[in-house]
Enzyme design. Structure first.
Site, PDB file in Angstrom:
ATOM      1  N   LYS A  96       0.068   4.382   6.673  1.00 54.87           N
ATOM      2  CA  LYS A  96      -0.457   5.227   5.593  1.00 54.87           C
ATOM      3  C   LYS A  96       0.032   6.666   5.779  1.00 54.87           C
ATOM      4  O   LYS A  96       0.568   7.029   6.815  1.00 54.87           O
ATOM      5  CB  LYS A  96      -1.999   5.241   5.633  1.00 54.87           C
ATOM      6  CG  LYS A  96      -2.679   3.903   5.351  1.00 54.87           C
ATOM      7  CD  LYS A  96      -2.708   3.613   3.868  1.00 54.87           C
ATOM      8  CE  LYS A  96      -3.481   2.319   3.581  1.00 54.87           C
ATOM      9  NZ  LYS A  96      -3.061   1.178   4.408  1.00 54.87           N
TER      10      LYS A  96
ATOM     11  N   SER B 117       0.817  -1.214   0.000  1.00 51.18           N
ATOM     12  CA  SER B 117       0.000   0.000   0.000  1.00 51.18           C
ATOM     13  C   SER B 117       0.853   1.268   0.000  1.00 51.18           C
ATOM     14  O   SER B 117       0.354   2.347  -0.262  1.00 51.18           O
ATOM     15  CB  SER B 117      -0.937   0.006   1.204  1.00 51.18           C
ATOM     16  OG  SER B 117      -0.206   0.162   2.395  1.00 51.18           O
TER      17      SER B 117
END
Lengths: 189, 189
Positions: B148, B111
DNA sequence: GAGTATAGCGAACATTTGTTCGCCGTGCAA
DNA sequence: TTGCACGGCGAACAAATGTTCGCTATACTC
């Protein structure tokens, strides 16, 4: 137990870059007998917080340098309160295979971005002649140095970037490989 | 000059995790008088290869740990023969801002691949509550932990991946940030 | 040649080293 | 209460510590 003394020991080691003798440590923690320090140290050695030489000299415990190594990111964030979660790891020891032959370079350009190496990163390279096929190398091509994948096709070595923008490099003469990339390091500011 | 003695000193320090005394070092290098070692050491201190305490104890030279820091990759590969090329750098000191609050995590998933963080990498994270907007964080979302970008839109914080495959994450309740990513480390085997 | 700097030797020095021993007070369990 | 473990104190020990001094042999310069 003995948390104050442990902190004092660490502080001494950090500032003096060596472990104290019993006589030096005694006034620091407010003791008045080296024998007391001797017993205290015996306790800390039992706990494996520090170690001792054959000659009785103090050594920093093997867990002093390095970081606690935790699990996967997705495995949840373990509590740092509980000790002994995972191993400790010194980055210097972990990343540098051959200290004398290793150097650090700052990366420029985006030719290896699909390999996760981007501009501003630092790479740790080891000077060696025997690069394995598939590894990332620092090579001389037409008088300039670049970092690329080291490939072989039909017995002929060539260089490949990790970025579709760049074409493969098939050197006319021999390929001069200066070093192999052993590790990548990036710091956020 | 004195290359043999320097190697012996380094070797002692590597194996014993401390510097030798004059008496210990004497037989190792084949001397028969501690006074000779004393003079030799004086020379090495002059060269700044090692250092000395106020108490006369030996200390490793400040350039012992760490790597020689060379220039950009494209700037050419300097000769390692010439000493004093660039500064030396200890990775531990360089990458770890707050040792007590820092941990290391292994990365899973893709990610964050556009940020140059790929599966198998290690990230060094620091436990802190005040993450800056734009930094990479370890956060809890719906009971699971992810890594993230930390973003804010219209005063509302959310998470963004560095991979177009993944959508932004707008948590219903508050966003729990456990740690901020300070560095990335990757080792090739 | 004479002169001089250098590297190592060996003895001596006052301190400091790690370690052991016995002693004393406190706290806790029986 | 008695008993005992524990942590710290102070003295003592041989051995090792860093340092200084004078001596010798080699190597180099004038």
């Amino acid at each position: 137990m003995d948390e104050v003394y442990k902190k004092a020991l660490r502080h001494f080691y950090d500032t003096h870059r060596r472990m104290p003798s019993y006589g030096e440590f005694m006034p620091i923690i407010g003791f008045r007998s080296r024998a007391s320090v001797f017993k205290l140290v015996a306790r800390l050695v039992d706990e494996r917080f520090i170690e001792k030489d054959k000659k009785g000299k103090l050594l920093p415990g093997s867990a002093w340098s390095g970081l606690r190594l935790l699990g996967l990111v997705e495995a949840g964030f373990p509590s740092p309160a509980e000790e002994d979660v995972g191993d400790k790891l010194s980055l210097d020891d972990y990343l540098i295979p051959a200290r004398d032959a290793s150097y650090m370079l700052r990366v420029k350009g985006d030719s290896m971005k699909d390999a996760g190496i981007i501009e501003g990163d630092m790479v740790i390279v080891e000077r060696t002649n025997n690069a394995k096929v598939g590894s990332i190398v620092i090579a001389e091509v037409d008088g300039a140095w670049t970092m690329k994948y080291y490939r072989v096709k039909n017995g002929v070595p060539y260089l490949e970037a990790a970025n579709a923008k760049y074409k493969d490099i098939h050197p006319k003469e021999g390929l001069i490989i200066a070093a192999v990339v052993r590790a990548v390091v990036r710091k956020y500011h």
